[in-house]
Design a protein around this motif. Structure first.
Motif, PDB file in Angstrom:
ATOM      1  N   ASP A   1      -3.801  12.231  -8.711  1.00  0.00           N
ATOM      2  CA  ASP A   1      -3.206  13.264  -7.861  1.00  0.00           C
ATOM      3  C   ASP A   1      -1.739  12.991  -7.559  1.00  0.00           C
ATOM      4  N   TYR A   2      -1.196  11.928  -8.116  1.00  0.00           N
ATOM      5  CA  TYR A   2       0.188  11.548  -7.858  1.00  0.00           C
ATOM      6  C   TYR A   2       1.015  11.727  -9.129  1.00  0.00           C
ATOM      7  N   ALA A   3       2.197  12.316  -8.940  1.00  0.00           N
ATOM      8  CA  ALA A   3       3.035  12.681 -10.086  1.00  0.00           C
ATOM      9  C   ALA A   3       4.178  11.715 -10.328  1.00  0.00           C
ATOM     10  N   CYS A   4       4.574  10.977  -9.297  1.00  0.00           N
ATOM     11  CA  CYS A   4       5.758  10.130  -9.415  1.00  0.00           C
ATOM     12  C   CYS A   4       5.475   8.795  -8.751  1.00  0.00           C
ATOM     13  N   TRP A   5       5.841   7.706  -9.447  1.00  0.00           N
ATOM     14  CA  TRP A   5       5.530   6.356  -8.969  1.00  0.00           C
ATOM     15  C   TRP A   5       6.786   5.502  -8.870  1.00  0.00           C
ATOM     16  N   GLY A   6       6.818   4.634  -7.868  1.00  0.00           N
ATOM     17  CA  GLY A   6       7.867   3.636  -7.771  1.00  0.00           C
ATOM     18  C   GLY A   6       7.551   2.450  -8.658  1.00  0.00           C
ATOM     19  N   GLN A   7       8.455   1.484  -8.679  1.00  0.00           N
ATOM     20  CA  GLN A   7       8.341   0.363  -9.613  1.00  0.00           C
ATOM     21  C   GLN A   7       7.432  -0.752  -9.101  1.00  0.00           C
ATOM     22  N   GLY A   8       7.066  -0.750  -7.838  1.00  0.00           N
ATOM     23  CA  GLY A   8       6.184  -1.773  -7.291  1.00  0.00           C
ATOM     24  C   GLY A   8       6.938  -2.918  -6.634  1.00  0.00           C
ATOM     25  N   THR A   9       6.324  -3.485  -5.616  1.00  0.00           N
ATOM     26  CA  THR A   9       6.877  -4.652  -4.945  1.00  0.00           C
ATOM     27  C   THR A   9       5.747  -5.657  -4.723  1.00  0.00           C
ATOM     28  N   GLN A  10       6.015  -6.926  -5.016  1.00  0.00           N
ATOM     29  CA  GLN A  10       4.977  -7.957  -4.967  1.00  0.00           C
ATOM     30  C   GLN A  10       4.751  -8.435  -3.533  1.00  0.00           C
ATOM     31  N   VAL A  11       3.497  -8.463  -3.149  1.00  0.00           N
ATOM     32  CA  VAL A  11       3.090  -9.042  -1.864  1.00  0.00           C
ATOM     33  C   VAL A  11       2.154 -10.203  -2.157  1.00  0.00           C
ATOM     34  N   THR A  12       2.486 -11.384  -1.666  1.00  0.00           N
ATOM     35  CA  THR A  12       1.662 -12.568  -1.867  1.00  0.00           C
ATOM     36  C   THR A  12       1.323 -13.169  -0.516  1.00  0.00           C
TER      37      THR A  12
ATOM     38  N   MET B   1       2.076  -3.680   7.464  1.00  0.00           N
ATOM     39  CA  MET B   1       0.906  -4.484   7.127  1.00  0.00           C
ATOM     40  C   MET B   1       0.813  -5.652   8.097  1.00  0.00           C
ATOM     41  N   ASN B   2      -0.233  -5.674   8.889  1.00  0.00           N
ATOM     42  CA  ASN B   2      -0.472  -6.752   9.854  1.00  0.00           C
ATOM     43  C   ASN B   2      -1.750  -7.504   9.494  1.00  0.00           C
ATOM     44  N   SER B   3      -1.909  -8.669  10.078  1.00  0.00           N
ATOM     45  CA  SER B   3      -3.116  -9.491   9.855  1.00  0.00           C
ATOM     46  C   SER B   3      -3.425  -9.611   8.366  1.00  0.00           C
ATOM     47  N   LEU B   4      -2.418  -9.948   7.610  1.00  0.00           N
ATOM     48  CA  LEU B   4      -2.576 -10.014   6.147  1.00  0.00           C
ATOM     49  C   LEU B   4      -3.562 -11.105   5.741  1.00  0.00           C
ATOM     50  N   LYS B   5      -4.280 -10.829   4.671  1.00  0.00           N
ATOM     51  CA  LYS B   5      -5.282 -11.741   4.127  1.00  0.00           C
ATOM     52  C   LYS B   5      -4.917 -12.081   2.680  1.00  0.00           C
ATOM     53  N   PRO B   6      -5.377 -13.219   2.175  1.00  0.00           N
ATOM     54  CA  PRO B   6      -5.092 -13.557   0.773  1.00  0.00           C
ATOM     55  C   PRO B   6      -5.543 -12.468  -0.200  1.00  0.00           C
ATOM     56  N   GLU B   7      -6.612 -11.771   0.114  1.00  0.00           N
ATOM     57  CA  GLU B   7      -7.090 -10.703  -0.769  1.00  0.00           C
ATOM     58  C   GLU B   7      -6.197  -9.468  -0.770  1.00  0.00           C
ATOM     59  N   ASP B   8      -5.171  -9.438   0.093  1.00  0.00           N
ATOM     60  CA  ASP B   8      -4.190  -8.361   0.059  1.00  0.00           C
ATOM     61  C   ASP B   8      -3.103  -8.619  -0.980  1.00  0.00           C
ATOM     62  N   THR B   9      -3.126  -9.789  -1.589  1.00  0.00           N
ATOM     63  CA  THR B   9      -2.136 -10.128  -2.615  1.00  0.00           C
ATOM     64  C   THR B   9      -2.228  -9.163  -3.788  1.00  0.00           C
TER      65      THR B   9
ATOM     66  N   ASN C   1       5.966  16.809  -0.087  1.00  0.00           N
ATOM     67  CA  ASN C   1       4.865  16.203  -0.815  1.00  0.00           C
ATOM     68  C   ASN C   1       4.124  15.189   0.027  1.00  0.00           C
ATOM     69  N   GLY C   2       2.820  15.136  -0.185  1.00  0.00           N
ATOM     70  CA  GLY C   2       2.090  14.001   0.352  1.00  0.00           C
ATOM     71  C   GLY C   2       2.589  12.734  -0.339  1.00  0.00           C
ATOM     72  N   MET C   3       2.453  11.596   0.352  1.00  0.00           N
ATOM     73  CA  MET C   3       2.894  10.337  -0.215  1.00  0.00           C
ATOM     74  C   MET C   3       1.777   9.310  -0.044  1.00  0.00           C
ATOM     75  N   GLY C   4       1.842   8.256  -0.847  1.00  0.00           N
ATOM     76  CA  GLY C   4       0.790   7.258  -0.726  1.00  0.00           C
ATOM     77  C   GLY C   4       1.222   5.893  -1.201  1.00  0.00           C
ATOM     78  N   TRP C   5       0.399   4.909  -0.857  1.00  0.00           N
ATOM     79  CA  TRP C   5       0.554   3.540  -1.344  1.00  0.00           C
ATOM     80  C   TRP C   5      -0.700   3.131  -2.104  1.00  0.00           C
ATOM     81  N   PHE C   6      -0.510   2.489  -3.224  1.00  0.00           N
ATOM     82  CA  PHE C   6      -1.582   1.899  -4.013  1.00  0.00           C
ATOM     83  C   PHE C   6      -1.230   0.434  -4.246  1.00  0.00           C
ATOM     84  N   ARG C   7      -2.201  -0.334  -4.684  1.00  0.00           N
ATOM     85  CA  ARG C   7      -1.928  -1.731  -5.020  1.00  0.00           C
ATOM     86  C   ARG C   7      -2.751  -2.144  -6.229  1.00  0.00           C
ATOM     87  N   GLN C   8      -2.251  -3.145  -6.932  1.00  0.00           N
ATOM     88  CA  GLN C   8      -2.956  -3.664  -8.097  1.00  0.00           C
ATOM     89  C   GLN C   8      -2.836  -5.173  -8.133  1.00  0.00           C
TER      90      GLN C   8
END
Length: 123
Positions: free
Chosen positions: A109-120, A82-90, A31-38
Motif C-alpha cells: 500500500d506504499y508507493a515511495c520508500w526512504g533509504q532506511g536508517t539502522q537501529v541497533t 522509540m522508548n524502552s528499546l529491546k534487542p529485538e527492535d534491532t 498521504n498516509g505515512m508509515g514506518w517499517f523495519r527489517q
C-alpha cells in the motif's frame, strides 16, 4: 517524492531514539505515512502508520506502548519516537508514503520508500 530517514544509532536496552523522515515535497501532507523495519534474515514488517492529518494512528502489537508515530505537515516530516528499546527492535527502519490518505499497514500500500536508517539495541 523523496524520503530521507535519519536518527538511527546504537543504544542500550531500555534506551530511546527518535527517528525522523524528511520529505522532499509538500504533497506527502495528503498521504498516509508509515514506518517499517527489517532485521537480518527476516521479512520487512509493519511498525506504525499515521493518517494524512495525523489524527489517526496504528501501531504494531510488538511496539504498542513503546513507540509513537507522529507527523508535522508544516515541516514535511514524519517521526517515530522509540522508548524502552529491546534487542529485538534491532533492524533497519524505513519510512514510506502511502498511496492513499489513510492508514495502511501492508508494504504494497506504499508507493515511495526512504533509504532506511539502522537501529541497533544492545543487551
Amino acid at each position: 517524492v523523496q524520503l530521507q530517514a535519519s536518527g538511527g544509532g546504537l543504544v542500550q536496552a531500555g534506551g530511546s531514539l527518535r527517528l525522523s523522515c524528511a520529505a522532499s515535497k509538500r504533497t506527502t501532507s495528503n498521504n498516509g505515512m508509515g514506518w517499517f523495519r527489517q532485521a537480518p534474515g527476516k521479512e520487512r514488517e509493519f511498525v506504525a502508520a499515521i493518517s494524512w492529518r495525523g489524527d489517526s494512528t496504528n501501531h504494531a502489537d510488538s511496539v504498542k506502548g513503546r513507540f509513537t508515530i507522529s507527523r508535522d505537515n508544516a515541516r514535511n516530516t514524519l517521526y517515530l519516537q522509540m522508548n524502552s528499546l529491546k534487542p529485538e527492535d534491532t533492524a533497519v527502519y524505513y519510512c514510506a508514503a502511502a498511496r492513499g490518505a489513510w492508514i495502511a499497514t501492508t508494504a504494497r500500500d506504499y508507493a515511495c520508500w526512504g533509504q532506511g536508517t539502522q537501529v541497533t539495541v544492545s543487551s
